[in-house]
Design a protein around this motif. Sequence first.
Motif, PDB file in Angstrom:
ATOM      1  N   PRO A 142     102.355 175.507  52.826  1.00 39.35           N
ATOM      2  CA  PRO A 142     103.018 175.984  54.045  1.00 39.35           C
ATOM      3  C   PRO A 142     103.882 174.906  54.699  1.00 39.35           C
ATOM      4  N   GLY A 143     105.114 175.266  55.003  1.00 40.54           N
ATOM      5  CA  GLY A 143     105.990 174.350  55.737  1.00 40.54           C
ATOM      6  C   GLY A 143     106.667 173.302  54.890  1.00 40.54           C
ATOM      7  N   LEU A 144     106.437 173.340  53.583  1.00 42.96           N
ATOM      8  CA  LEU A 144     107.090 172.360  52.715  1.00 42.96           C
ATOM      9  C   LEU A 144     108.485 172.854  52.323  1.00 42.96           C
ATOM     10  N   THR A 145     109.474 171.993  52.479  1.00 44.45           N
ATOM     11  CA  THR A 145     110.834 172.307  52.033  1.00 44.45           C
ATOM     12  C   THR A 145     111.025 171.715  50.638  1.00 44.45           C
ATOM     13  N   ALA A 146     111.208 172.615  49.657  1.00 45.43           N
ATOM     14  CA  ALA A 146     111.315 172.164  48.268  1.00 45.43           C
ATOM     15  C   ALA A 146     112.773 172.180  47.820  1.00 45.43           C
ATOM     16  N   SER A 147     113.270 171.009  47.395  1.00 44.44           N
ATOM     17  CA  SER A 147     114.626 170.910  46.861  1.00 44.44           C
ATOM     18  C   SER A 147     114.575 170.880  45.339  1.00 44.44           C
ATOM     19  N   VAL A 148     115.622 171.429  44.722  1.00 40.21           N
ATOM     20  CA  VAL A 148     115.748 171.379  43.272  1.00 40.21           C
ATOM     21  C   VAL A 148     117.174 170.967  42.931  1.00 40.21           C
ATOM     22  N   LEU A 149     117.300 170.015  42.038  1.00 39.52           N
ATOM     23  CA  LEU A 149     118.629 169.603  41.602  1.00 39.52           C
ATOM     24  C   LEU A 149     119.128 170.539  40.511  1.00 39.52           C
ATOM     25  N   VAL A 150     120.411 170.891  40.601  1.00 42.76           N
ATOM     26  CA  VAL A 150     121.017 171.690  39.524  1.00 42.76           C
ATOM     27  C   VAL A 150     122.390 171.109  39.200  1.00 42.76           C
ATOM     28  N   PRO A 151     122.791 171.219  37.932  1.00 44.50           N
ATOM     29  CA  PRO A 151     124.079 170.645  37.555  1.00 44.50           C
ATOM     30  C   PRO A 151     125.229 171.648  37.615  1.00 44.50           C
ATOM     31  N   ASN A 152     124.902 172.954  37.715  1.00 38.86           N
ATOM     32  CA  ASN A 152     125.967 173.957  37.587  1.00 38.86           C
ATOM     33  C   ASN A 152     125.493 175.326  38.109  1.00 38.86           C
ATOM     34  N   LEU A 153     126.378 176.302  38.005  1.00 37.12           N
ATOM     35  CA  LEU A 153     126.098 177.652  38.511  1.00 37.12           C
ATOM     36  C   LEU A 153     124.851 178.241  37.873  1.00 37.12           C
ATOM     37  N   LYS A 154     124.729 178.060  36.572  1.00 37.58           N
ATOM     38  CA  LYS A 154     123.584 178.641  35.862  1.00 37.58           C
ATOM     39  C   LYS A 154     122.257 178.113  36.441  1.00 37.58           C
ATOM     40  N   GLY A 155     122.200 176.789  36.612  1.00 43.05           N
ATOM     41  CA  GLY A 155     120.998 176.189  37.192  1.00 43.05           C
ATOM     42  C   GLY A 155     120.779 176.661  38.625  1.00 43.05           C
ATOM     43  N   ALA A 156     121.874 176.798  39.365  1.00 38.90           N
ATOM     44  CA  ALA A 156     121.767 177.237  40.762  1.00 38.90           C
ATOM     45  C   ALA A 156     121.223 178.653  40.839  1.00 38.90           C
ATOM     46  N   GLY A 185     101.412 164.079  54.506  1.00 36.01           N
ATOM     47  CA  GLY A 185     102.372 164.402  55.559  1.00 36.01           C
ATOM     48  C   GLY A 185     103.792 164.667  55.091  1.00 36.01           C
ATOM     49  N   GLN A 186     104.044 164.572  53.789  1.00 35.16           N
ATOM     50  CA  GLN A 186     105.413 164.824  53.316  1.00 35.16           C
ATOM     51  C   GLN A 186     105.723 166.314  53.432  1.00 35.16           C
ATOM     52  N   ARG A 187     106.904 166.629  53.983  1.00 35.84           N
ATOM     53  CA  ARG A 187     107.288 168.027  54.175  1.00 35.84           C
ATOM     54  C   ARG A 187     108.634 168.344  53.528  1.00 35.84           C
ATOM     55  N   GLU A 188     109.251 167.350  52.894  1.00 35.80           N
ATOM     56  CA  GLU A 188     110.477 167.610  52.123  1.00 35.80           C
ATOM     57  C   GLU A 188     110.332 166.885  50.793  1.00 35.80           C
ATOM     58  N   ILE A 189     110.396 167.652  49.732  1.00 36.81           N
ATOM     59  CA  ILE A 189     110.185 167.063  48.409  1.00 36.81           C
ATOM     60  C   ILE A 189     111.165 167.687  47.415  1.00 36.81           C
ATOM     61  N   GLU A 190     111.812 166.825  46.654  1.00 39.17           N
ATOM     62  CA  GLU A 190     112.630 167.308  45.536  1.00 39.17           C
ATOM     63  C   GLU A 190     111.697 167.429  44.343  1.00 39.17           C
ATOM     64  N   VAL A 191     111.506 168.636  43.855  1.00 39.46           N
ATOM     65  CA  VAL A 191     110.408 168.861  42.910  1.00 39.46           C
ATOM     66  C   VAL A 191     110.840 168.855  41.447  1.00 39.46           C
ATOM     67  N   GLY A 192     112.134 168.979  41.182  1.00 39.70           N
ATOM     68  CA  GLY A 192     112.558 168.992  39.779  1.00 39.70           C
ATOM     69  C   GLY A 192     114.015 169.363  39.661  1.00 39.70           C
ATOM     70  N   SER A 193     114.378 169.810  38.466  1.00 38.87           N
ATOM     71  CA  SER A 193     115.780 170.117  38.191  1.00 38.87           C
ATOM     72  C   SER A 193     115.857 171.249  37.181  1.00 38.87           C
ATOM     73  N   PHE A 194     116.749 172.193  37.425  1.00 39.42           N
ATOM     74  CA  PHE A 194     116.956 173.265  36.447  1.00 39.42           C
ATOM     75  C   PHE A 194     118.087 172.878  35.498  1.00 39.42           C
ATOM     76  N   VAL A 195     117.700 172.183  34.468  1.00 41.98           N
ATOM     77  CA  VAL A 195     118.620 171.796  33.384  1.00 41.98           C
ATOM     78  C   VAL A 195     117.922 172.162  32.079  1.00 41.98           C
ATOM     79  N   PRO A 196     118.681 172.275  30.983  1.00 44.06           N
ATOM     80  CA  PRO A 196     118.028 172.614  29.713  1.00 44.06           C
ATOM     81  C   PRO A 196     116.942 171.595  29.357  1.00 44.06           C
ATOM     82  N   ALA A 197     115.788 172.111  28.919  1.00 47.32           N
ATOM     83  CA  ALA A 197     114.639 171.251  28.628  1.00 47.32           C
ATOM     84  C   ALA A 197     114.958 170.228  27.535  1.00 47.32           C
ATOM     85  N   ARG A 198     115.884 170.575  26.653  1.00 50.42           N
ATOM     86  CA  ARG A 198     116.206 169.604  25.586  1.00 50.42           C
ATOM     87  C   ARG A 198     116.905 168.376  26.177  1.00 50.42           C
ATOM     88  N   LEU A 199     117.605 168.551  27.307  1.00 50.30           N
ATOM     89  CA  LEU A 199     118.271 167.414  27.940  1.00 50.30           C
ATOM     90  C   LEU A 199     117.296 166.579  28.764  1.00 50.30           C
TER      91      LEU A 199
END
Lengths: 318, 318
Positions: free
Chosen positions: A82-96, A50-64
Motif C-alpha cells: 500500500p502506498g508504494l509508487t512503482a516505477s518501471v524503465l522502458v526503452p520504447n512503445l512496446k515496453g511502455a 520506509g521506502q515509498r518510491e522504487i524502480e522495480v525493473g524494466s520491460f525489455v526483452p529477456a535475452r537483452l
Amino acid sequence: MTLFALDVPTDRFNHATIREVGLRDGLQSLSQVLPTPHKIEWLQAAYDAGQREIEVGSFVPARLLPQLADTAEVLAFAKSLPGLTASVLVPNLKGAERAIECKADVVLLPLSVSHAHSLANLRKTPDEVVKEIERIVAARDAAGSNTLIEVGLSTAFGCPLQGQVKAEEVIRLMQAVLDVGVDRVGIADTVGYADPAMVSRLFQQALPIAGGKLNCGHFHDTRGLGLANVYAAMLCGVTRFDASLAGIGGCPHAPGASGNVATEDLAFMLQSMGVSTGQNLLQLLELRKKLAQWLGDEAVHGTLWKAGLPKTMTELSQ
Amino acid sequence: MTLFALDVPTDRFNHATIREVGLRDGLQSLSQVLPTPHKIEWLQAAYDAGQREIEVGSFVPARLLPQLADTAEVLAFAKSLPGLTASVLVPNLKGAERAIECKADVVLLPLSVSHAHSLANLRKTPDEVVKEIERIVAARDAAGSNTLIEVGLSTAFGCPLQGQVKAEEVIRLMQAVLDVGVDRVGIADTVGYADPAMVSRLFQQALPIAGGKLNCGHFHDTRGLGLANVYAAMLCGVTRFDASLAGIGGCPHAPGASGNVATEDLAFMLQSMGVSTGQNLLQLLELRKKLAQWLGDEAVHGTLWKAGLPKTMTELSQ
C-alpha cells in the motif's frame, strides 16, 4: 567557476524523496542474476524501512537483460504494497504498453542527450526518441491509464562515447518532451561526469523551464562526487533523487566503478542535515548487509556501513 | 535545515590549495610503518605532481607513534624541495621546539574542541591546550623563527567520546587561539560527523571572526560526505583543504573506515569545476597506485582511480 547567489525558500527542505533504483539501475549492470525471491524480500524490507518510491525493473526483452526478466512478477508484488509508487524503465512503445497493462505507477523513459549514446543504446537519435515518447503519451492517454510518464535525460553531463554534451542540448530536449506532454523529467549523470558546479549551472537553467515537473536528480558516484552533486542540486531547489542500495550498478567498461549514489549514504546525509526522508537508517544498513551477502563484496559500494552511524545521531529513523 | 543566501565573489575560486596530509594523518592511523625511503619517494613524486603544501610528519615520542619516528629526516628532505611548504604536527611545546629547530614552515597544533577527546588525546582540557599554544607562540617569537603556527580545531562537528560538540565552543576556542597570536586556524571534522549544512553554518560563523586566518577545511570521508562538505565550505569562501592520497587514515575503532578525503578525488572535483590546484591528476593517480602497492589494498580508499578520468577532461593537469 560561476557561483550563484541562491535564494531558496528554506521550507522546501524539510523533506526530500529518495527513489530506490537498485532493483533496476543497480542489478542491470551486474553480470549475476538476483533470483526473484530475493527481489521480493528486498522490496518488502525496503518498504518496511520506509521506502515509498522504487524502480522495480524494466520491460525489455529477456535475452537483452536476463537480470530483469522477472519484472512483471516483481511489479505485481510491488503493487501489493500500500502506498508504494512503482516505477518501471522502458526503452520504447512496446515496453511502455506492457508497463501500462501491468499498471506501473510510473513509466521511466531514458532519453540520451548524447547523440552517440542514444544511437548505441536505443539505435535512435534523441529526436527519434522524442517521437517515440510522443507515441507513448498518446498510447497512455488512449488507454485511459493513470500511469505517469517520466523522461530521464541521461548522459546530461557528458558521455564516454561522445565526450562533451552541451547544456543547451539538455534544455532543448527537455523542452521537447515537455511539449509532447510527459508528466515528469529528470536529469541524469549516467556515467559520473558531473561536478557540483556543472550541476548547479544546469539545474538552474532547467528549473525555470520545467518547474515542478523537474522531478529527479540522478547521480552516479563513479568518480566520488555523487553526494556533492546531490547537495549542489538541493541548493537549486531539487528535493527528489535516485539512489541505489549499496551503490550497486556501475559500468561494465570500468570494473569496480560504483553505480548510483548509495541510498544509505544519501539518506544519512539528508537526515543529518535535518531533511526527513521517511527512511530508517538502521533498517537500510541491515538490508544492505543482506544484499552484500547475496551479491558478494565485488558488487557493493558505499561508505556509511563501514563506520556506522555517528554517536550524535540519536534519532535513528525519519 | 537552514540554507543561506550566498554572495561570494567568484574570482576567489580560480584557485584552491590542497595540503597533502597522508604522510602524517594518513600513516599515523595505520598499524604498519612505511619505510623512510618510501616516504622520500612519495614526497618527491608528490612534489613532481605539483603539490606545494605537505604535512610531512609529527614530533611525538617514537614509542607513541613509530610510524612517524623518522619525521626529522623526512622534514629535512622536504626542506630541500624548492617552494615546498612543510607542515609538522606537534602535541605540545616540546614538539614545537623541535619543529622550530628543524625549521618546519608550519607547526600544526591540534586543539580538540571536544573536552572528552582533548583529555583522551593530550591529557589536557581545551583551555589548557590554549595555554600551551600561548607558550609555543612565545617560544617561536623568542627564537626569532619564521615558522608559522596553525591550530586545527579538531572534533569540531562532534566526537565519538563526547557526542555533540557545540558550535559556540568551536568559535570560543578559535577566538582564544587567535587572541594568543596564532597565525592560522583550521576547522577539522576529525571523525566524519559533519554534513554540508553543519559545515555551511559553522564556516559562516567562523569566517567573519577569523577572516584570512581561517586557513583550512579538514574533512574526513568516514561516512562518505567528505567532498560534499568540501563543496559546502567552498561556497562559504574557503579555498584551502587538507586531503590524503588514496584517502588513507581513518579510525582504529572503525575497521575499513576511510581517512581524509582522497587527494586525487578532491583534485579531480576542483579541476572539473574549473578551480586550479596546480596538481597533475595523472601523476597523482600514478603515485596512488604506488602507495596502494606499498600499503596493501586494505589501507587505501578513494573512487576516481577505479573509473579513471572522464573523456571530457582533456586538460589533465593544472
